[in-house]
Design a protein around this motif. Structure first.
Motif, PDB file in Angstrom:
ATOM      1  N   UNK A  40      -4.411  -1.218  -3.753  1.00 20.24           N
ATOM      2  CA  UNK A  40      -5.090  -0.193  -4.554  1.00 20.24           C
ATOM      3  C   UNK A  40      -5.232   1.102  -3.781  1.00 20.24           C
ATOM      4  N   UNK A  41      -4.576   1.155  -2.619  1.00 18.16           N
ATOM      5  CA  UNK A  41      -4.722   2.337  -1.766  1.00 18.16           C
ATOM      6  C   UNK A  41      -3.381   3.019  -1.603  1.00 18.16           C
ATOM      7  N   UNK A  42      -3.418   4.354  -1.469  1.00 12.38           N
ATOM      8  CA  UNK A  42      -2.183   5.112  -1.279  1.00 12.38           C
ATOM      9  C   UNK A  42      -1.573   4.839   0.087  1.00 12.38           C
ATOM     10  N   UNK A  43      -2.426   4.689   1.086  1.00 15.40           N
ATOM     11  CA  UNK A  43      -1.942   4.469   2.460  1.00 15.40           C
ATOM     12  C   UNK A  43      -2.392   3.086   2.914  1.00 15.40           C
ATOM     13  N   UNK A  44      -1.758   2.058   2.415  1.00 11.12           N
ATOM     14  CA  UNK A  44      -2.111   0.691   2.777  1.00 11.12           C
ATOM     15  C   UNK A  44      -1.340   0.254   4.007  1.00 11.12           C
ATOM     16  N   UNK A  45      -1.970  -0.643   4.765  1.00  9.19           N
ATOM     17  CA  UNK A  45      -1.293  -1.204   5.924  1.00  9.19           C
ATOM     18  C   UNK A  45      -0.126  -2.069   5.458  1.00  9.19           C
ATOM     19  N   UNK A  46       1.020  -1.887   6.078  1.00  7.93           N
ATOM     20  CA  UNK A  46       2.222  -2.605   5.648  1.00  7.93           C
ATOM     21  C   UNK A  46       2.627  -3.696   6.625  1.00  7.93           C
ATOM     22  N   UNK A  47       1.730  -4.117   7.535  1.00  6.24           N
ATOM     23  CA  UNK A  47       2.092  -5.115   8.536  1.00  6.24           C
ATOM     24  C   UNK A  47       2.449  -6.453   7.898  1.00  6.24           C
ATOM     25  N   UNK A  48       1.717  -6.845   6.843  1.00  6.42           N
ATOM     26  CA  UNK A  48       2.038  -8.091   6.155  1.00  6.42           C
ATOM     27  C   UNK A  48       3.408  -8.005   5.510  1.00  6.42           C
ATOM     28  N   UNK A  49       3.692  -6.890   4.865  1.00  8.94           N
ATOM     29  CA  UNK A  49       4.993  -6.691   4.227  1.00  8.94           C
ATOM     30  C   UNK A  49       6.109  -6.717   5.269  1.00  8.94           C
ATOM     31  N   UNK A  50       5.900  -6.047   6.393  1.00  9.47           N
ATOM     32  CA  UNK A  50       6.915  -6.018   7.457  1.00  9.47           C
ATOM     33  C   UNK A  50       7.172  -7.414   8.002  1.00  9.47           C
ATOM     34  N   UNK A  56      13.260 -12.356   6.356  1.00 11.62           N
ATOM     35  CA  UNK A  56      14.159 -12.593   5.243  1.00 11.62           C
ATOM     36  C   UNK A  56      13.497 -12.889   3.919  1.00 11.62           C
ATOM     37  N   UNK A  57      12.158 -12.835   3.860  1.00  4.82           N
ATOM     38  CA  UNK A  57      11.495 -13.049   2.578  1.00  4.82           C
ATOM     39  C   UNK A  57      11.570 -11.755   1.764  1.00  4.82           C
ATOM     40  N   UNK A  58      11.862 -11.898   0.494  1.00 11.68           N
ATOM     41  CA  UNK A  58      12.039 -10.750  -0.395  1.00 11.68           C
ATOM     42  C   UNK A  58      10.666 -10.328  -0.910  1.00 11.68           C
ATOM     43  N   UNK A  59      10.081  -9.323  -0.279  1.00 11.00           N
ATOM     44  CA  UNK A  59       8.701  -8.931  -0.575  1.00 11.00           C
ATOM     45  C   UNK A  59       8.609  -7.435  -0.817  1.00 11.00           C
ATOM     46  N   UNK A  60       7.621  -7.048  -1.612  1.00  9.03           N
ATOM     47  CA  UNK A  60       7.366  -5.634  -1.859  1.00  9.03           C
ATOM     48  C   UNK A  60       5.870  -5.417  -1.997  1.00  9.03           C
ATOM     49  N   UNK A  61       5.432  -4.172  -1.821  1.00 10.22           N
ATOM     50  CA  UNK A  61       4.026  -3.810  -1.949  1.00 10.22           C
ATOM     51  C   UNK A  61       3.913  -2.638  -2.918  1.00 10.22           C
TER      52      UNK A  61
END
Length: 559
Positions: A40-50, A56-61
């Protein structure tokens, strides 16, 4: 008209506050992820996504709820869940497909809606019991707070405290499988540290698999150390094929056995490994030469400060400081090693005992063979064994002299050993490498183990051979922190192209995989795992995904 404009602006403001989108179906060309992280935030932490994408998991945020339509796993971190309105929650639950899993954490309207309730009690957890595929005790880097909760009936416990308080549960809400974590999945806490077996859930419980990228031959750089004593009953051909299939391109195989079974296994193993494009190095554990050597030459057995034979832990040690013992050791190695088609010789763990306590543990303190005592007495007019007589305390001056002599003796052994091993006519010009405990990053080893890393680095540079350092033992640090500290030290003192690290495979799951991945990025040629028998099947299955992604960006590929 003015009223309609005001209503439009109000809706726009509300939409901006929640940052959630759920207007109309997504167009068909949108790429459907297996894992969707709602933010819900414009600048969310992307460490989980990375983390997910790195393996190799197909993930998006996204803040667009529509993206959850085809996802098999929808993750709503507590920070995002706490900003969701009832309308947002209802839309999310309508959007998620029935076969999907919803994962969230911390108290929120979302977790309350799906059936969680909380008491006023708060807890603090330093470790917990993981009840997934790999049942295990997970020690956290520091105690984490959590709010005690009540799970819906018929919930499956995935993690619980020693007091049987649930920390992570799985249950059904209507037709959606839900997972709730009392421990946060926030930006400030790495999910791989909190839940090291998270990938097990994805693959074996929820059938979410990484994208397949098979490693290309001759490019992967991960090496494995294997002690034949743990695998003597394996078929050598199928074992070599298995190791190659797991992405290893180099195997460092124990070379201190001499039995007919070992000889037969090793010859077949090396032959098949070469067919699989693996290189096979001889792993020496001097001053352990072999059990046969120990039994044949009892007069050259190393002695402890209490003058007993130095059979320390699992290694029967020989007195390489004795000139005659050293010469016979070289003859033995020449005959033994040249019986096999080794690609190289790795000298590992050549130090004096014991690296933990040193002089404070006379029962394991070496060297104290008569040859060492005699040479010491000739120079210093004292028998070093007398320093350890009952009721006698060693003076500061004697201790300093003894430890300095010990370091010089070990460096001299290394100098002579490298001189012999580098002779083309004796060892068929095999690659030689050093695997060391490192006194630059762990300075106490200079005194406890007699290691002078500055001098040994100079020897490595002079002979143009790899200098590979064992991951330091530092239980107060996470494995990744230990690796980072070692990297800084090595980069200051040695050519990075000939530097390497031996990772302990005692950790499991994501922390181990992350240590491997980061080590490969720094030490692309010499990242070693010790030892194969410690590795879990689940972690081995993830290695090809690390290697294939590292290879895409490797210098070899770019050239």
């Amino acid at each position: 008209m003015k009223k309609m404009l005001c209503m439009f602006l109000l809706c726009l403001i509300l939409a901006t506050q929640t940052k959630l989108v759920y207007a109309s179906p997504l167009p068909n060309e949108t790429q459907n992820p297996d894992i969707f992280v709602l933010t819900t935030k414009e600048t969310s932490d992307s460490s989980l996504l990375s983390l997910l994408n790195n393996y190799g998991f197909k993930a998006t945020m996204s803040s667009d709820i529509r993206t959850a339509q085809q996802a098999s796993l929808v993750i709503v971190p507590g920070e995002s869940a706490q900003e969701m309105s009832q309308k947002d929650i209802e839309e999310l639950l309508r959007t998620i497909k029935q076969s999907a899993t919803l994962l969230t954490d911390s108290p929120s309207l979302l977790s309350q809606t799906i059936g969680l309730s909380w008491s006023s009690k708060k807890g603090l957890v330093p470790f917990y019991l993981w009840q997934g595929k790999r049942k295990n005790v997970v020690e956290l880097p520091s105690s984490l707070p959590f709010e005690v909760f009540s799970a819906p009936s018929q919930s499956r416990i995935l993690a619980e405290t020693a007091l049987n308080e649930p920390l992570c549960v799985e249950f059904k809400y209507k037709n959606v499988r839900c997972v709730y974590s009392a421990l946060p999945l926030s930006a400030s806490i790495d999910i791989g540290t909190v839940y090291p077996f998270f990938f097990d859930l994805l693959q074996y419980e929820w059938n979410i698999l990484p994208e397949k990228h098979a490693p290309e031959k001759n490019i992967s750089t991960l090496s494995i150390m294997i002690d034949w004593g743990f695998f003597y009953d394996r078929d050598p051909v199928s074992f070599a094929k298995q190791i190659a299939s797991e992405g290893f391109s180099r195997c460092i195989l124990s070379a201190w056995y001499t039995s007919p079974d070992y000889v037969d296994f090793t010859k077949k193993f090396i032959e098949e490994a070469h067919k699989q494009n693996m290189t096979i190095e001889a792993w020496l554990e001097l001053p352990l030469v072999s059990e046969e050597f120990w039994n044949t030459y009892p007069e050259w057995r190393e002695k402890t400060a209490l003058l007993s034979d130095a059979f320390i832990e699992w290694r029967p040690l020989m007195a390489l400081e004795d000139p005659n013992c050293f010469k016979e050791t070289i003859r033995f190695l020449q005959k033994h090693l040249n019986s096999f088609s080794w690609d190289g010789i790795y000298i590992a763990d050549l130090y004096f005992e014991h690296p933990d306590e040193g002089i404070g543990d006379p029962a394991r303190f070496t060297p104290m063979h008569p040859s060492f005592r005699e040479s010491y007495a000739q120079i210093h007019r004292k028998d070093p064994a007398s320093f350890f007589l009952p009721g006698k305390d060693i003076s500061e001056e004697d201790q300093t002299t003894l430890l300095q002599t010990r370091r010089e003796t070990l460096t001299q052994i290394y100098t002579q050993l490298l001189k012999e091993l580098m002779k083309e006519d004796q060892f068929q010009n095999k690659e030689v490498a050093l695997i060391m405990l490192d006194s630059l990053s762990s300075q106490h080893l200079a005194e406890t183990a007699g290691i002078d890393s500055q001098s040994l680095l100079f020897l490595a540079k002079e002979n143009k051979i790899p200098y590979i350092v064992r991951e330091p033992y530092a239980p107060d640090l996470e494995q990744q922190e230990r690796v980072n500290s070692l990297v800084r030290v090595l980069n200051e003192h040695y050519d990075e192209n000939r530097t390497g690290i031996v990772l302990n495979a005692e950790s499991q799951g994501i922390p181990l995989l992350e240590a491997i991945r980061s080590s490969l990025s720094v030490f692309p040629q010499y990242t070693l795992l010790n030892s194969y028998y410690l590795l879990n099947k689940e972690d081995l299955e993830m290695l090809p995904f690390i290697l294939s992604r590292e290879q895409k960006n490797s210098p070899q590929q770019e050239e």
